[in-house]
Write an enzyme that holds these catalytic residues in place. Structure first.
Site, PDB file in Angstrom:
ATOM      1  N   CYS A 155      22.445 -51.068  14.231  1.00 48.85           N
ATOM      2  CA  CYS A 155      22.286 -51.506  12.845  1.00 48.85           C
ATOM      3  C   CYS A 155      21.769 -52.928  12.814  1.00 48.85           C
ATOM      4  O   CYS A 155      22.288 -53.789  13.544  1.00 48.85           O
ATOM      5  CB  CYS A 155      23.619 -51.411  12.100  1.00 48.85           C
ATOM      6  SG  CYS A 155      23.559 -52.003  10.390  1.00 48.85           S
TER       7      CYS A 155
ATOM      8  N   HIS B  77      11.713 -33.892   6.768  1.00 44.75           N
ATOM      9  CA  HIS B  77      11.213 -35.071   7.476  1.00 44.75           C
ATOM     10  C   HIS B  77       9.718 -35.279   7.250  1.00 44.75           C
ATOM     11  O   HIS B  77       9.229 -36.404   7.352  1.00 44.75           O
ATOM     12  CB  HIS B  77      11.506 -34.954   8.972  1.00 44.75           C
ATOM     13  CG  HIS B  77      12.953 -35.103   9.313  1.00 44.75           C
ATOM     14  ND1 HIS B  77      13.716 -36.158   8.875  1.00 44.75           N
ATOM     15  CD2 HIS B  77      13.789 -34.317  10.051  1.00 44.75           C
ATOM     16  CE1 HIS B  77      14.957 -36.029   9.327  1.00 44.75           C
ATOM     17  NE2 HIS B  77      15.024 -34.921  10.039  1.00 44.75           N
TER      18      HIS B  77
ATOM     19  N   GLN C 128      28.475 -31.757  13.483  1.00 47.32           N
ATOM     20  CA  GLN C 128      27.272 -31.206  12.847  1.00 47.32           C
ATOM     21  C   GLN C 128      26.514 -30.351  13.857  1.00 47.32           C
ATOM     22  O   GLN C 128      26.149 -30.822  14.935  1.00 47.32           O
ATOM     23  CB  GLN C 128      26.339 -32.293  12.327  1.00 47.32           C
ATOM     24  CG  GLN C 128      25.159 -31.689  11.552  1.00 47.32           C
ATOM     25  CD  GLN C 128      24.127 -32.705  11.113  1.00 47.32           C
ATOM     26  OE1 GLN C 128      23.311 -33.152  11.921  1.00 47.32           O
ATOM     27  NE2 GLN C 128      24.159 -33.066   9.844  1.00 47.32           N
TER      28      GLN C 128
ATOM     29  N   TYR D 103      14.506 -28.307   9.652  1.00 41.84           N
ATOM     30  CA  TYR D 103      15.124 -27.692  10.817  1.00 41.84           C
ATOM     31  C   TYR D 103      15.171 -26.179  10.634  1.00 41.84           C
ATOM     32  O   TYR D 103      14.748 -25.645   9.612  1.00 41.84           O
ATOM     33  CB  TYR D 103      16.512 -28.284  11.043  1.00 41.84           C
ATOM     34  CG  TYR D 103      16.511 -29.772  11.313  1.00 41.84           C
ATOM     35  CD1 TYR D 103      15.620 -30.338  12.224  1.00 41.84           C
ATOM     36  CD2 TYR D 103      17.399 -30.621  10.659  1.00 41.84           C
ATOM     37  CE1 TYR D 103      15.619 -31.706  12.472  1.00 41.84           C
ATOM     38  CE2 TYR D 103      17.406 -31.993  10.905  1.00 41.84           C
ATOM     39  CZ  TYR D 103      16.509 -32.523  11.807  1.00 41.84           C
ATOM     40  OH  TYR D 103      16.501 -33.872  12.055  1.00 41.84           O
TER      41      TYR D 103
END
Length: 676
Positions: free
Chosen positions: A356, A255, A103, A169
């Site tokens: 996690c 966000h 990414q 972004y």
């Protein structure tokens, strides 16, 4: 031959020049490993574990194409490409059929550097700096850097790149007028505003040729008032397809948006239909995402025609073997993502390494290694809360013999309280997982059994792990035994009546959970998409700009007046999770819950709760005072065992109970089990 339960999930996807072996991909999650010494070796095993676990494609965490786009990790040089090759080679060695995609994330105004750039010098509400406005030379540099990063990704052994054009972004800031005030060829009309992301795709395709995967992450619904309309999203999708995108992935929210999209209070697959609507207008495969955490949910989304591929990011943190378990019919053994965000996104946005809550081994695969026990031991666990269960399962998987003693009628401990709170229904999944693992690993479970030191000593266990949890702290104040005073456990379990006018003493996570529970009415938004839309002002059907109406359409709430109080000064709720706390605060404010800090508690009597608020005498004339005043470790058994000479360890709330913290409890239990 089609899979009997998941024919769509396990159908391969032909991309022309390559093929994906199934329709589930591991979505992008920034881990922080990219930025630490030895991080690429750790990241290699982290991704390789998911490749062995059966996913068809992996998308890495975001990597910047240049310094101004990230302030941290980037890929722009041959030396950096060599580091990334550690990751790609590990994935392809684990399963040559798994594709791994880098990414490319240019954070734009959200980059952690004063060199950050944007189409206009408009600071984001959550940004650290005012971005530098790009001139023509600056725009050309950014375009060239995207193309260079794509070429370096190919050199590093990646099968493709994903270019993120959403979330606030860089690329998304070109798309909306809120952040693009330009009047030149890169601004003003939507055709001009989308020119930059389209040109990025075109340049990247030109840099690598036709046989390289390019995914574009489109802002399908940015959840901003004045954001992109549905028609503009479709126009952009068609343009990036024409520019050379292989796949389009839908992303939801910026966000800074005021709508939750990935928290546990969001219904499963809530946004999939939006992807399906766009899919009708393009000819390339489409990925959908957000709150798709189990294989049956993925299958339903694909069968309905809402997408060609399903992205699971956090579910792959929770269980690296999710896909292979689905293939083998072991769905009940999946350690399901509960969308708590506590160890993943909360860590990401506070600069800590990702992991996690339900699987502390995530991103720690080279550190927390489950090896067969050198010597099988007989271990007892007292307490079947999250810590006790995690220890028992990990230790049993290593070959130890385990017995769990639980005083109550069911496993779960504090999770049995959490699962009753609207918006936390996913906690049932964790308890289902542990129940199944107890059965599979043949762990002896003794419910309704209050173990004492004499019983445990007589049983002859090699070691006793004490996970007896906590007991609620009872404040030392006049009237604490008054009928109006109700401990939070009694309120959550419905063992004591709660009146119409309520004061909650304590503004931690428990206080907010109690407030959520007692103000709730109607269906839970976490399991009912129409209710979610009404409560958060989301309009999937008409897709207004940003997908939101700007205000809640309707909130169902109980007929109660509730106030949350805290001792410390300032706004209550600041200790809640970074990525979810605001949703809990906003939801309660919309239900009319008042929140007051700087409170000194004096007494409870027939009149209600007497306090000082900022040193001023204040009476809260309430029917019920719910006590959420913290908790204390319940370690009396441990002390008795030590006195009796029985080898014992403390974990979880019994070890530390300053604030209920399942993340810490499970991590502590896992580490101990792997070392035992």
């Amino acid at each position: 031959m089609a899979h009997p339960r998941y024919p769509h999930v396990f159908s391969p996807l032909d991309l022309g020049f390559t093929r994906l072996k199934n329709r589930i991909l591991m979505g992008s999650m920034h881990t922080g490993l990219e930025d630490i010494e030895g991080g690429f070796e750790r990241m290699a095993e982290y991704f390789a574990a998911r490749a062995r676990g059966g996913v068809g494609m992996i998308i890495t965490g975001g990597i910047g194409p240049n310094h101004e786009g990230t302030g941290g990790g980037k890929l722009s040089t041959d030396e950096e490409a060599a580091q990334h090759r550690i990751v790609t080679e590990a994935v392809h060695a684990a399963d040559p059929d798994v594709k791994i995609v880098l990414q490319i994330l240019h954070a734009g105004p959200l980059a952690a550097t004063p060199a950050c750039v944007a189409p206009s010098a408009i600071r984001s509400r959550i940004g650290r700096y005012v971005p530098n406005e790009l001139d023509e030379d600056g725009i050309e540099k950014q375009l060239a850097d995207f193309a260079n990063c794509t070429a370096k990704a190919r050199d590093a052994g990646y099968d493709g790149v994903e270019i993120i054009g959403s979330a606030g972004y860089l690329l998304s800031t070109f798309l909306v007028e809120k952040t693009n005030a330009r009047t030149d060829q890169w601004g003003d009309s939507f055709e001009n505003r989308m020119r930059f992301p389209v040109e990025v795709i075109r340049r990247c395709r030109a840099a690598v040729g036709p046989d390289f995967i390019i995914v574009f992450r489109i802002p399908a619904m940015d959840m901003l008032e004045g954001g992109m309309s549905g028609e503009e999203v479709i126009q952009l999708a068609q343009a990036v397809e024409a520019a050379g995108a292989t796949i389009i992935s839908t992303h939801f929210t910026w966000h800074e948006a005021q709508v939750p999209t990935i928290a546990t209070m969001v219904p499963r697959a809530a946004f999939a239909e939006v992807t399906g609507r766009i899919r009708k207008h393009v000819n390339v495969p489409m990925i959908t995402s957000n709150r798709i955490n189990m294989p049956d949910v993925a299958e339903a989304v694909l069968a309905a025609g809402h997408a060609d591929l399903v992205s699971m990011a956090r579910p792959m943190l929770a269980d690296a073997d999710l896909v292979v378990k689905a293939w083998e019919g072991r769905e009940d053994e999946i350690n399901t993502c509960i969308a708590c965000n506590q160890a993943c996104l909360d860590h990401t946005f506070s600069g800590r390494l990702t992991s996690c809550l339900v699987n502390p081994k995530a991103c720690n695969e080279t550190l927390l290694v489950a090896r067969p026990a050198e010597r099988v031991r007989d271990l007892a666990v007292v307490g079947a809360g999250p810590a006790g269960l995690a220890f028992a399962v990990e230790a049993a998987q290593r070959g130890h013999r385990l017995t769990i003693y639980e005083a109550g009628p069911e496993i779960g401990g504090q999770f049995n309280l959490a699962k009753r709170v609207p918006g936390k229904e996913e906690f049932h999944e964790t308890l289902r997982y542990f129940s199944r693992m107890i059965e599979k690993l043949q762990i002896t479970l003794k419910l309704n059994t209050r173990a004492d030191a004499a019983m445990l000593a007589a049983a002859g266990h090699d070691e006793v792990v004490v996970a007896t949890g906590i007991r609620p702290r009872t404040p030392d104040m006049p009237g604490i035994d008054h009928p109006k005073a109700v401990p939070y456990i009694d309120a959550i379990l419905g063992r004591r009546p709660v009146g119409r006018r309520v004061a909650i003493m304590g503004a931690g996570g428990i206080g907010f959970d109690v407030a959520t529970l007692i103000t709730h009415a109607g269906p839970s938004a976490a399991v009912d998409i129409p209710t979610f839309c009404r409560e958060w002002g989301v309009d999937f059907a008409n897709h207004p700009r940003g997908g939101v109406t700007g205000v809640p359409i309707r909130i169902e709430k109980a007929d109660r007046e509730v106030v949350i109080l805290q001792r410390r000064d300032g706004a209550p709720g600041k200790t809640l999770g970074r990525t979810t706390g605001w949703t809990h605060r906003l939801s309660l404010v919309r239900r009319g819950v008042k929140m007051i800090g700087g409170v000194t508690y004096l007494k409870i009597d027939d009149e209600g709760l007497h306090t000082l608020v900022n040193d001023q005498p204040t009476l809260f004339a309430v029917d019920t005072v719910i006590i959420c005043a913290g908790q204390e470790p319940e370690r009396s058994l441990y002390d008795a065992l030590v006195a009796a000479g029985v080898k014992a360890r403390l974990i979880g709330g019994a070890n530390e109970a300053a604030e209920l913290d399942a993340k810490r409890a499970i991590a502590e239990a896992t580490e101990l089990a792997l070392a035992s």
